[in-house]
Structures are given as C-alpha cells and as structure tokens.
Design an enzyme around this catalytic site. Structure first.
Site, mmCIF file in Angstrom:
data_model
loop_
_atom_site.group_PDB
_atom_site.id
_atom_site.type_symbol
_atom_site.label_atom_id
_atom_site.label_comp_id
_atom_site.label_asym_id
_atom_site.label_seq_id
_atom_site.Cartn_x
_atom_site.Cartn_y
_atom_site.Cartn_z
ATOM 1 N NE ARG A 1 -4.158 1.853 2.150
ATOM 2 C CZ ARG A 1 -4.915 2.319 3.135
ATOM 3 N NH1 ARG A 1 -4.603 2.024 4.391
ATOM 4 N NH2 ARG A 1 -5.971 3.075 2.893
ATOM 5 C CB SER B 1 -5.725 5.023 -0.387
ATOM 6 O OG SER B 1 -5.770 3.619 -0.259
ATOM 7 C CB SER B 2 -11.489 3.629 -0.084
ATOM 8 O OG SER B 2 -11.962 4.478 -1.096
ATOM 9 C CD GLN B 3 -12.870 2.106 7.246
ATOM 10 O OE1 GLN B 3 -13.882 2.678 6.882
ATOM 11 N NE2 GLN B 3 -12.719 1.654 8.486
#
Length: 361
Positions: free
Chosen positions: A32, A78-80
């Site tokens: 990530r 960047s989404s949960q």
C-alpha cells in the site's frame, strides 16, 4: 507479515470484512505504501510524510488515506481497506474478468483487483491523479491495469466488461455503463441516498428496468459532471452545520443504536422521506440523520438514541417521529432488506438511472 504490516489483514477483518483466502492474500501482497509516495493527510488535517516514524503504521491501518486536497476539501484518497474489501467481495471477482473502474484514486484498488486475476481499465477525471496512479502501479509491479484520464460518465465506448465498479459517489448510473456490460454483468457503485453513499449492486439493460440491492453504508467523495447532476428526486444537501438545536422528543432507544443499526434507520428514512440528509451537528464527531426544511438550514435531527432535536420546525419533528415509528414497527429492517428501483433522470443530454422507489423484500 511482520513489522507495521503484521496486523493489517486482521484489522480489515475486524472492520467487518470476512475476507476469503485469495483476497486476504492480495491485501498481504500488494504494498500500500507504493501508492502514497508523497504521503497523506491525517484526520486532523496535518500531513504524514514517508520519512515520518508513523508513516508505515498508518498506511497499514484500516483507515482512509486522503492524498489530494483542494481548498481544504478532500478530492482523492485511498479508501478504508475494510470498505474496499467489502466492495470487492460484492463484485464477485473471478480470474479472467474484465473490470471498468470509475475513479482511479491512488491505483491501490485496481492493484487488488489485478491480484485476483482480473484485467482493469481505470478512468479518472483528474489528470494528475491518473498520472500518479499509473506511476504507482508501475512502482508496485502490477500488470493488467490501464489507467486513463477522462470523464467516467461515458464508460469506455466500444468495449465490454464483466463488471463496472465506481469508487466515487454518484447520483446515478449512466445507460452507457449498462450497455457496456457483458451478459450477467453488474455495476457496483456508491449511489447518493439521504446525504450518504450506500454501495449498491445494480443490474438491468440500458433502457431499463434497472434495479439494485444495497450492500453496505459508505461515504465517498463526489464524482464530477453528469454523474452527480441534480434531478427532481435528488435528496437535499445542507446549507451548513445545524446550530441552536433544542430537544423536541426524548430518547426512545436504550441502549442507543449502534453504528450499523443507525445506518439502517438512516437508509429507511431516505426511502420514506425525500428530505433526509446528512448534517454536521455541533458537539458530535459524526454527522447525523436530519430531515431538512426547505431552507436547508433547519429541520429535525434524529440521534442514535432516538431523540429528536430541532431548530423549531414542528412539522419536521412530526415527520421524524413517523420515520422512527415506521422503522420500529417494521422490525428495524437492515439496509440489505431493501430492493431499489431506478428511473431515468438527470441532465437530458447526459441522463442517469437514479434510485426512485424502495420496497422491503
């Protein structure tokens, strides 16, 4: 995994995602941090840089990472991860599928889809976001993803997909997305409802009928252009935070509704009352379910304990009581219990299929 990444998959599971082995492996494998090389904004507005001691531990937490801000408003992120996982599971990804992603973000979501064996075309309306996502995917060594700059309303003309996935909040689904689906395909999208963006699984031919089932509650940054065009059935947006509230009806839930049940009530309120919205209330960290009056500065706020607070509108207090009574009498249905029907609306030159009617299944 060890170090800052050691608890990452378990955090996603604790966030509500019952990860199958192949998706757990994708989260464990895809780095990530490669998708946030310039850092990201904390919830308090400060910026975390790669050199900061907490950078990796925050990257590998179940939290959204805001990566672009315009006039203090987040416009890319960047989404949960747990929400990403729930959406990917609802997409029912299989090796060999072709997926159209609307909203590239950092490229991390597309990387996860590619790790499951899919081929992805990702479109973002912000050229700099598309450029950075493309670079991040290359940096992470992810293949089978093509990122393009463009307006996602038209989809990808002349192409065919097994799935269309939107990662931005939209007001409705363009007929073009449905036209570009292969037989048996589906659209997964966060569609505006009462000031939030519940994720829906949507299907139907481009000329209708179009129907959907809700997957989970969510809140997303809004898409640009006709994807969020106003229409006669659109829910109102507040003109600002709601101040000077007074309690009109005492609490009825003891204990108060937890977050999931409150979101279930919220969804039902939107199905039964087109004035339902999301409003910031002083003293509360999260926004609250509100029935907005015509000025969009007042109305009635329903709190998780079932109490109703108002700026003075007796009519909207009565409407809020009826929503609570109806939801309780129906057995406190979950949002997943609803079936949604759509109508073709929006900008006549660029129409969208928007939710129009709701029935409990």
């Amino acid at each position: 995994m060890t170090g800052p990444r050691g608890d990452y998959v378990e955090q996603i599971r604790r966030g509500g995602a019952d990860l199958p082995p192949e998706l757990a492996a994708a989260f464990a494998k895809v780095p990530r941090e490669a998708f946030v090389p310039d850092g990201f904004q904390r919830r308090d507005g400060s910026w975390v840089r790669p050199a900061d001691p907490e950078f990796l531990s925050t990257v590998y937490s179940d939290d959204v990472l805001v990566t672009k801000v315009d006039n203090k408003i987040p416009v890319s992120s960047s989404s949960q991860p747990s929400l990403m996982a729930i959406m990917i599971m609802a997409l029912r990804v299989a090796p060999g599928q072709r997926i159209l992603e609307i909203g590239a973000g950092t490229g991390y979501n597309a990387a996860l889809l590619a790790s499951l064996g899919a081929t992805i075309i990702s479109i973002d309306v912000q050229e700099d976001v598309a450029v950075r996502a493309r670079a991040a995917l290359a940096r992470a060594g992810i293949s089978h993803v093509r990122v393009e700059h463009g307006d996602g309303y038209a989809g990808h003309p002349g192409d065919r997909f097994d799935r269309v996935m939107a990662t931005v909040g939209i007001g409705g689904v363009p007929p073009q997305w449905l036209e570009q689906l292969a037989p048996g395909g589906l659209v997964l999208a966060p569609v505006k409802h009462a000031g939030t963006h519940p994720v829906l699984v949507i299907s139907g031919p481009p000329d209708g009928p179009v129907t959907a089932t809700p997957v989970c509650p969510a809140g997303f940054m809004l898409a640009a252009g006709p994807l969020t065009a106003d229409h006669p059935g659109a829910f109102p947006s507040p003109a600002g935070p709601m101040d000077e509230l007074s309690q009109a009806v005492p609490a009825r839930f003891d204990p108060a509704l937890d977050e999931i049940a409150y979101r279930d009530l919220w969804y039902a309120a939107g199905a039964w009352n087109r004035r339902a919205s999301h409003v910031a209330v002083p003293g509360r960290e999260q926004g609250c379910l509100t029935l907005l009056d015509e000025t969009r500065t007042g109305g009635a706020v329903i709190l998780p304990d079932g109490s109703i607070h108002t700026t003075g509108s007796a009519d909207f207090v009565g409407q809020a009581v009826r929503v609570l009574d109806r939801w309780t009498a129906a057995g406190r249905p979950s949002m997943q219990a609803w079936q949604v029907s759509f109508t073709l609306t929006g900008d006549p030159s660029a129409p969208i299929w928007a939710p129009d009617a709701w029935e409990l299944s």
